[in-house]
Design an enzyme around this catalytic site. Structure first.
Site, PDB file in Angstrom:
ATOM      1  N   GLY A 259      30.310  44.805  28.093  1.00 42.31           N
ATOM      2  CA  GLY A 259      29.281  45.479  28.865  1.00 42.31           C
ATOM      3  C   GLY A 259      28.366  46.238  27.923  1.00 42.31           C
ATOM      4  N   SER A 260      27.425  46.948  28.480  1.00 37.18           N
ATOM      5  CA  SER A 260      26.428  47.616  27.651  1.00 37.18           C
ATOM      6  C   SER A 260      27.044  48.668  26.731  1.00 37.18           C
ATOM      7  CB  SER A 260      25.363  48.260  28.540  1.00 37.18           C
ATOM      8  OG  SER A 260      25.967  49.169  29.464  1.00 37.18           O
TER       9      SER A 260
ATOM     10  N   GLU B 112      38.262  41.958  34.179  1.00 34.17           N
ATOM     11  CA  GLU B 112      39.076  42.773  33.279  1.00 34.17           C
ATOM     12  C   GLU B 112      40.579  42.644  33.522  1.00 34.17           C
ATOM     13  OE1 GLU B 112      36.267  43.713  34.707  1.00 34.17           O
ATOM     14  OE2 GLU B 112      34.998  44.756  33.253  1.00 34.17           O
TER      15      GLU B 112
ATOM     16  N   GLU C 164      29.798  48.573  25.223  1.00 36.63           N
ATOM     17  CA  GLU C 164      30.568  47.942  24.147  1.00 36.63           C
ATOM     18  C   GLU C 164      29.669  47.214  23.144  1.00 36.63           C
ATOM     19  OE1 GLU C 164      32.425  49.272  27.137  1.00 36.63           O
ATOM     20  OE2 GLU C 164      31.570  47.309  27.603  1.00 36.63           O
TER      21      GLU C 164
ATOM     22  N   HIS D 210      64.941  46.495  45.078  1.00 34.42           N
ATOM     23  CA  HIS D 210      63.701  46.269  45.824  1.00 34.42           C
ATOM     24  C   HIS D 210      63.845  46.634  47.292  1.00 34.42           C
ATOM     25  CE1 HIS D 210      60.313  43.301  47.156  1.00 34.42           C
ATOM     26  NE2 HIS D 210      59.852  44.515  47.002  1.00 34.42           N
TER      27      HIS D 210
ATOM     28  N   HIS E 295      35.248  47.496  29.609  1.00 33.86           N
ATOM     29  CA  HIS E 295      33.956  48.119  29.907  1.00 33.86           C
ATOM     30  C   HIS E 295      34.138  49.367  30.750  1.00 33.86           C
ATOM     31  CE1 HIS E 295      29.801  48.706  30.629  1.00 33.86           C
ATOM     32  NE2 HIS E 295      29.779  48.252  31.864  1.00 33.86           N
TER      33      HIS E 295
ATOM     34  N   GLY F  87      56.097  43.386  39.651  1.00 34.70           N
ATOM     35  CA  GLY F  87      55.920  42.908  41.018  1.00 34.70           C
ATOM     36  C   GLY F  87      54.473  42.803  41.428  1.00 34.70           C
TER      37      GLY F  87
END
Length: 529
Positions: free
Chosen positions: A25-26, A47, A28, A277, A70, A396
């Site tokens: 992105g800008s 991402e 980076e 779980h 970003h 999970g």
């Protein structure tokens, strides 16, 4: 003096890190400007995919992976897989762009408020350095912390104008990643195992993660005890064709207690005690059975509800325990009865698909799985016998395994990678196929299409709840989705066409997807709570 960017690139080179996983992105762009030719950039189209790919690469290669995201929104997209990376103990250094420092007091566009706090608590270390010149040292610290056991992700937020500032290059440092266990506690465990009449071992993913598989097999053989795989193990924990292998523990308290009831001493190696779980009564914790627990994860050790946890790297703990044992001559347990081969039918039974897939994949293939409703059938029909041959998520959280398979294939380009994934899971990160196509990776994706979230159906049945909305997924066409990203694909609806499709996909020079429409029968995952 070098710039922050030059010092960071030199630091990465010194660490042997020349692959960057990202979605730019800008904020980076100053880091990526005139990208150096000795680095490669692995682009993910979202991402969450980027972090999943990096996670798979880190786990398969055993190296820290460097990620560039970003700003705030990009980190937000990635958070699900950052959480998974933490549970997977995947060593990642995640950097993210931030707006230039002069704009931050005025809530700028793309500014990240409290950027260092955003990914907490699912990173081991998080910082936005107070000064630009501190950025390379912060990244170096993140690398050291990421690879200290238990491994995990670390985060550094970097304002866009920091990269061009002058700084001093950080001094190279070495940090030992391993700590040794308490010898006195190792001696206690050895005495208890020697005195027991019917011990049992429970193995977890840390065994494979630390490369201690052969040493653990030797320990199990010296004890002469059956070995169970821990609930929700995210890697192979013990060769599933070994005579001592006794099966898999379910993530249900009563089921675990029932499985361990015949034994008078329990040794848990590289896994929690225990992962559940569903709710229920775990009588094993009140029976006074000695439980010894070897792990490098301090939080897991502290949270164990019973037993003696011995904290330390398995690299030291397993050989130390083996050396402390007297010679034992136990009658080996009876061999585990293998599941019978399933029969074909129309519609295709999921178990038969998995049986045929096991026969189709190369012997050295790596399996990456995200089909939770079919995991018991996969365990029965696709035994994992080689260390490093199986990966899934420990969290999970869906949306991990397809991008992870891409990362595994990048780390192991000479091996076939098979991603076994459910139709519901496939829709979380389908764009990872595009990255596989761009790099010509030998990834075979097998989509098990049962028309919905099968795990939700099964868990609903176990919890005795009915009429749950949002479980059925009609109208999805995975062949068109794959082909839209340049990945060849085929759909199988009849058993007669299955073998040819699987053979073709497993021999393809690049990525290929096979969608298999299976019987929507509800599998049984757990005993009722």
């Amino acid at each position: 003096m070098p710039t922050v960017r030059q010092a960071t690139l030199d630091l990465l080179r010194s660490l042997g890190i020349t692959t960057i996983f990202g979605n730019p992105g800008s904020t980076e762009m100053p880091f990526l400007d005139r990208f150096p030719g000795d680095f490669r950039y692995i682009l993910g189209l979202q991402e969450a995919c980027v972090v999943g790919i990096a996670d798979g690469y880190a786990r398969a290669s055993g190296q820290v992976a460097f990620v560039n995201l970003h700003s705030a929104a990009g980190v937000g997209h990635a958070l699900g897989n950052i959480f998974t990376a933490q549970r997977n103990q995947a060593p990642l250094v995640i950097t993210a762009g931030q707006q230039v420092r002069s704009l931050l007091p005025n809530q700028p566009f793309l500014g990240a408020t409290e950027a260092a706090n955003f990914p907490k608590p699912y990173v081991k270390f998080s910082i936005e350095p107070a000064r630009a010149e501190d950025v390379p040292a912060a990244i170096g610290q993140a690398f050291r912390i990421a690879q200290r056991r238990p491994c995990g992700p670390c985060f550094v937020s970097i304002p866009a104008d920091d990269w061009g500032r002058p700084c001093e290059a950080p001094v190279p440092r070495i940090l030992s990643a391993d700590v040794a266990p308490d010898p006195a506690l190792i001696g206690q465990a050895a005495q208890a195992l020697a005195a027991s009449r019917r011990p049992v071992l429970v193995a977890g993913p840390e065994v494979d993660q630390e490369g201690m598989g052969p040493a653990f097999v030797a320990l199990a053989e010296a004890i002469g005890a059956p070995v169970l795989t821990s609930p929700f193990a995210s890697r192979i924990a013990f060769p599933e064709d070994h005579p001592l292998f006794a099966g898999f523990l379910a993530a249900a308290p009563q089921a675990v207690s029932d499985a361990l009831a015949p034994f008078d001493c329990v040794l848990v190696v590289g896994a929690p005690v225990f992962t559940f779980h569903v709710a229920g009564e775990a009588a094993i914790f009140r029976r006074g059975v000695p439980i010894f627990h070897l792990t490098a994860d301090g939080d897991t050790a502290a949270s164990a509800p019973a037993g003696t946890s011995i904290l330390g790297s398995l690299r030291f703990a397993i050989p130390a325990l083996h050396a402390a044992l007297p010679e034992m001559r136990r009658t080996p347990p009876p061999p585990r009865i293998a599941a019978p081969p399933p029969l074909p039918a129309d519609p295709i039974p999921a178990a038969w698909l998995l049986h045929r897939l096991h026969l189709a994949i190369p012997e050295n293939a790596i399996l990456v799985e995200e089909a939770p409703s079919h995991r018991p059938a996969m365990q029965a029909q696709m035994p994992r016998t080689r260390w490093g041959s199986f990966f899934t998520m420990a969290s999970g959280g869906l949306g991990y395994s397809l991008p992870a398979a891409i990362g595994v294939a990048l780390a192991k380009p000479d091996q076939r990678v098979v991603c076994l994934i459910g139709d519901g899971s496939m829709m979380y990160s389908p764009q990872a196929l595009w990255t596989a196509v761009q790099h010509g990776l030998r990834v075979t994706t097998v989509v098990i299409n049962n028309g919905g979230y099968g795990a939700m159906r099964s868990i609903g049945q176990a919890m005795q709840v009915r009429d749950i909305p949002g479980i059925d997924l009609p109208g999805l066409d995975f062949v068109r989705i794959a082909e839209g990203m340049g990945c060849p694909a085929i759909r199988v609806t009849h058993p007669d066409a299955l073998d040819a499709a699987l053979r073709e996909a497993c021999r393809a020079e690049g990525p290929m997807l096979v969608e298999v429409v299976v019987d929507a029968a509800i599998p049984t995952l757990y005993h009722k709570a």
